[in-house]
Design a protein around this motif. Structure first.
Motif, PDB file in Angstrom:
ATOM      1  N   PRO A  26       0.766  -1.239  -0.189  1.00 35.55           N
ATOM      2  CA  PRO A  26      -0.181   0.073  -0.140  1.00 35.55           C
ATOM      3  C   PRO A  26       0.943   1.220   0.050  1.00 35.55           C
ATOM      4  O   PRO A  26       0.594   2.222  -0.697  1.00 35.55           O
ATOM      5  N   SER A  27       1.739   1.388   0.759  1.00 37.29           N
ATOM      6  CA  SER A  27       2.584   2.641   1.002  1.00 37.29           C
ATOM      7  C   SER A  27       3.387   2.649  -0.265  1.00 37.29           C
ATOM      8  O   SER A  27       3.547   3.821  -1.016  1.00 37.29           O
ATOM      9  N   PHE A  28       3.984   1.632  -0.758  1.00 36.75           N
ATOM     10  CA  PHE A  28       4.729   1.626  -1.962  1.00 36.75           C
ATOM     11  C   PHE A  28       3.929   2.041  -3.151  1.00 36.75           C
ATOM     12  O   PHE A  28       4.251   3.071  -4.085  1.00 36.75           O
TER      13      PHE A  28
ATOM     14  N   ILE B  79       1.576   1.436   9.443  1.00 38.40           N
ATOM     15  CA  ILE B  79       1.483   0.140  10.229  1.00 38.40           C
ATOM     16  C   ILE B  79       1.794  -1.063   9.313  1.00 38.40           C
ATOM     17  O   ILE B  79       2.597  -1.733   9.624  1.00 38.40           O
ATOM     18  N   CYS B  80       1.369  -0.872   8.388  1.00 34.86           N
ATOM     19  CA  CYS B  80       1.635  -2.076   7.350  1.00 34.86           C
ATOM     20  C   CYS B  80       3.148  -2.187   6.911  1.00 34.86           C
ATOM     21  O   CYS B  80       3.840  -2.820   6.894  1.00 34.86           O
ATOM     22  N   ALA B  81       3.614  -0.885   6.375  1.00 39.24           N
ATOM     23  CA  ALA B  81       5.141  -0.642   6.120  1.00 39.24           C
ATOM     24  C   ALA B  81       5.877  -0.947   7.312  1.00 39.24           C
ATOM     25  O   ALA B  81       7.001  -1.955   7.012  1.00 39.24           O
ATOM     26  N   ALA B  82       5.616  -0.674   8.495  1.00 37.82           N
ATOM     27  CA  ALA B  82       6.424  -1.023   9.652  1.00 37.82           C
ATOM     28  C   ALA B  82       6.601  -2.340  10.117  1.00 37.82           C
ATOM     29  O   ALA B  82       7.530  -2.912  10.294  1.00 37.82           O
ATOM     30  N   ARG B  83       5.446  -3.002   9.804  1.00 31.21           N
ATOM     31  CA  ARG B  83       5.289  -4.400  10.127  1.00 31.21           C
ATOM     32  C   ARG B  83       5.917  -5.086   9.368  1.00 31.21           C
ATOM     33  O   ARG B  83       6.753  -6.054   9.431  1.00 31.21           O
ATOM     34  N   ALA B  92      13.808  -6.912  -2.645  1.00 32.70           N
ATOM     35  CA  ALA B  92      14.172  -5.641  -2.888  1.00 32.70           C
ATOM     36  C   ALA B  92      13.769  -4.741  -1.714  1.00 32.70           C
ATOM     37  O   ALA B  92      13.318  -3.540  -1.851  1.00 32.70           O
ATOM     38  N   LYS B  93      13.825  -5.395  -0.579  1.00 31.84           N
ATOM     39  CA  LYS B  93      13.443  -4.606   0.679  1.00 31.84           C
ATOM     40  C   LYS B  93      13.774  -3.336   0.972  1.00 31.84           C
ATOM     41  O   LYS B  93      13.088  -2.325   1.133  1.00 31.84           O
ATOM     42  N   LYS B  94      15.377  -3.232   0.694  1.00 27.79           N
ATOM     43  CA  LYS B  94      15.921  -2.033   0.884  1.00 27.79           C
ATOM     44  C   LYS B  94      15.612  -0.885   0.135  1.00 27.79           C
ATOM     45  O   LYS B  94      15.347   0.186   0.558  1.00 27.79           O
ATOM     46  N   SER B  95      15.392  -1.057  -1.052  1.00 28.20           N
ATOM     47  CA  SER B  95      15.124  -0.088  -2.222  1.00 28.20           C
ATOM     48  C   SER B  95      13.570  -0.009  -1.947  1.00 28.20           C
ATOM     49  O   SER B  95      13.595   1.430  -2.067  1.00 28.20           O
ATOM     50  N   ILE B  96      12.740  -0.662  -1.677  1.00 31.00           N
ATOM     51  CA  ILE B  96      11.552  -0.285  -1.624  1.00 31.00           C
ATOM     52  C   ILE B  96      11.198   0.592  -0.341  1.00 31.00           C
ATOM     53  O   ILE B  96      10.478   1.522  -0.365  1.00 31.00           O
ATOM     54  N   THR B  97      11.947   0.174   0.544  1.00 31.57           N
ATOM     55  CA  THR B  97      11.703   1.064   1.977  1.00 31.57           C
ATOM     56  C   THR B  97      12.268   2.386   1.746  1.00 31.57           C
ATOM     57  O   THR B  97      11.559   3.434   2.186  1.00 31.57           O
TER      58      THR B  97
END
Lengths: 296, 266
Positions: A26-28, B79-83, B92-97
């Motif tokens: 969602p954030s992405f 909340i979703c992103a932090a979880r 690609a966790k690092k790039s997406i974050t």
């Protein structure tokens, strides 16, 4: 076969990577739609031209030619770089001792100090600039106080509406943002390194230059980037306290998207600014690496 | 000696940091239409004037609407992103974050004009919704950062225990995870609300005919006669931000004491 088909979809969702990705999406997607796509559109716009009321969608470099050939844009960009550079230098130099103090000399209530430092950053940006206008203005706090105590007879008019006022106001506004990363990197330093340096005969100054400073460079670098980028894109401060000599590139971008109604030219200016910012930020990174290499 | 010099420096620095904004409340009680020294006397006239400014009341309600929508939506996204960041590994966790955190380090004017161009180009009108969208974009990095630190702060074996005792993933989240990160959620709501309430640059480009409070203040700055009113309004705004942030900090700290994890907003 039929069994694996029936459970295929739920199994897919139970996989770690898929779940994480699903939670992040969602954030992405939001950032993709409202940030990446718009920036793409801006880049596209910069290759189009404004034809009175219509936009001519033939691809051309005409806007960029105008940006590079008309001296006004060069002057504004150069001034923005000078202002943002001075603000970055001032904030980092002034913030470092405070971050150092909180990291090494405050032993209780560290969190309270950090909280007190961050509060002004969260309060209204517009109001903070406005406060500086009240202080530096013709009838402002500085002038009226100086006249009251008889140091001057006429209000000083050189303290507001120029580049220095912009630099002062912006430095004040971004100071808290510079302290945090420096503080974090100082806080992380293993105290036994400092003891080792002392045991090996380094005095406090040598120890600072050879141990503390190099180890805190990542924080200094983060502070530089975090201050430089927003300041170069600021248009409110120059507009309120800058006068005509203090206007910056973002003011011109704002005019192109507002009164002048030339979006493609504004887009070209915005892209040029983005590229410049990226180049300078990369420069900071290399500079810090070089400095870090030398200090060791 | 060095220690004393640093203490002195720190005190001077804090004064420099706070002094400019403190002039606003000082002048807001000053009985003079000119916002300058010397102070003439005490008055509440400027605050009383605000009571009858109906356009300001409308701006206030607009700001509230934008603020709450921004706070709720960006906290949900956070909340979703932090979880996802704290609990899972994915492609690609690092790039997406980093991409989600990008608005933190982009010049705001770039964010503002790109959104403006797309919204108008697609044929939508500027409204409170466009301001809210811009604010969500800018506050998601903050809510994500705040929530990451609270998701990191609790023991994952508690969740596993709940699953072992027969709760499903949803009930586990509702009954174990959520209560543990509730302080983080509250503090994220308050912080994002405060940012939205004070935000000017993006709102300036994306506001249609309904101004938010900072936009209203900007409009009033042109009228010298209205200046004392603006100073009074600004003082109220400063005070509210201060109170909201103190509550956010207190909630966060109580939670820290419970989970025993040190951390900071950023």
């Amino acid at each position: 076969m039929s069994v694996s088909n029936a459970s295929g979809w739920p199994m897919f969702f139970r996989r770690e990577g898929v779940r994480g990705f699903a939670l992040m999406s969602p954030s992405f997607l939001f950032a993709l739609l409202l940030l990446a796509v718009p920036i793409g559109v801006i880049i596209t716009f910069s290759f189009w031209t404004q034809n009175y009321l219509d936009i001519d969608t033939t691809l051309t470099l005409q806007n960029y030619r105008e940006v590079f050939e008309k001296p006004i844009y060069g002057v504004l960009l150069q001034r923005s770089l000078i202002v943002a550079g001075s603000v970055t230098f001032l904030t980092v130099i002034l913030a470092y001792p405070l971050a150092y103090y909180v990291a090494f000399h405050v032993h209780q209530r560290k969190a309270l100090w950090i909280f007190l430092i961050t509060i002004p950053f969260w309060t209204s940006y517009l109001l903070r600039i406005f406060a500086w206008k009240l202080i530096l203005g013709y009838n402002g706090v500085v002038n009226t106080s100086l006249m009251e105590i008889g140091l001057i007879e006429e209000p000083l008019d050189f303290i507001l509406y120029n580049m220095n006022a912009v630099i002062l106001t912006l430095s004040h506004a971004w100071m808290p943002f510079a302290i945090l990363p420096i503080y974090v990197s100082l806080q992380k330093i293993d105290r036994s390194y400092l003891e080792a340096a002392t045991d090996l005969g380094d005095g406090p100054i040598r120890r600072f230059l050879r141990v503390t400073l190099p180890l805190s460079l990542p924080g200094v670098l983060a502070a530089m980037v975090v201050v430089f980028i927003p300041t170069i894109g600021d248009y409110v401060t120059p507009k309120l306290v800058g006068g005509t000599d203090g206007l910056m590139i973002a003011n011109m971008i704002q005019v192109q998207f507002g009164k002048a109604n030339n979006w493609p030219l504004g887009a070209a200016l915005a892209v040029t600014t983005m590229v410049t910012v990226t180049l300078v930020a990369t420069g900071f990174v290399f500079f810090a690496k070089w400095l870090g290499g030398r200090a060791r | 000696m060095r220690f004393k010099f640093l203490t002195l420096y720190a005190v001077a620095f804090m004064i420099f940091l706070y002094l400019p904004v403190l002039f606003l409340p000082l002048f807001s009680f000053n009985d003079s239409t000119i916002v300058a020294f010397p102070l003439k006397g005490f008055t509440l006239e400027w605050y009383e004037n605000l009571l009858s400014e109906t356009t300001m009341h409308q701006a206030f309600f607009n700001s509230m609407q934008v603020g709450w929508s921004t706070a709720v939506i960006s906290t949900l996204l956070g909340i979703c992103a932090a979880r996802a960041v704290t609990r899972y590994n994915f492609f690609a966790k690092k790039s997406i974050t980093a991409f989600v955190m990008l608005p933190l380090v982009l010049p705001e004017i770039i964010v503002a004009i790109s959104l403006l161009v797309v919204i108008l180009w697609l044929g939508f009108n500027l409204s409170l919704i466009s301001v809210t969208l811009g604010h969500i974009l800018m506050t998601v990095p903050f809510s994500t950062a705040v929530l990451i630190s609270s998701f990191e702060g609790f023991d994952q074996s508690l969740e596993e225990a709940s699953m072992d005792l027969g709760e499903g993933p949803f009930m586990t989240f509702m009954r174990v995870t959520l209560p543990m990160v509730a302080p983080g959620i509250i503090s994220s709501l308050l912080i994002t609300f405060t940012i939205s309430l004070d935000e000017f640059i993006v709102a300036f480009f994306l506001t249609g005919t309904e101004p938010t409070l900072p936009i209203y203040i900007w409009g009033q700055l042109r009228f010298i006669a209205k200046l004392p009113n603006v100073v009074a309004l600004g003082s109220i705004l400063l005070f509210s931000s201060f109170v909201l942030l103190c509550i956010a900090e207190l909630v966060r700290r109580r939670a820290q004491r419970r989970t025993g994890i040190e951390g900071s907003i950023l």
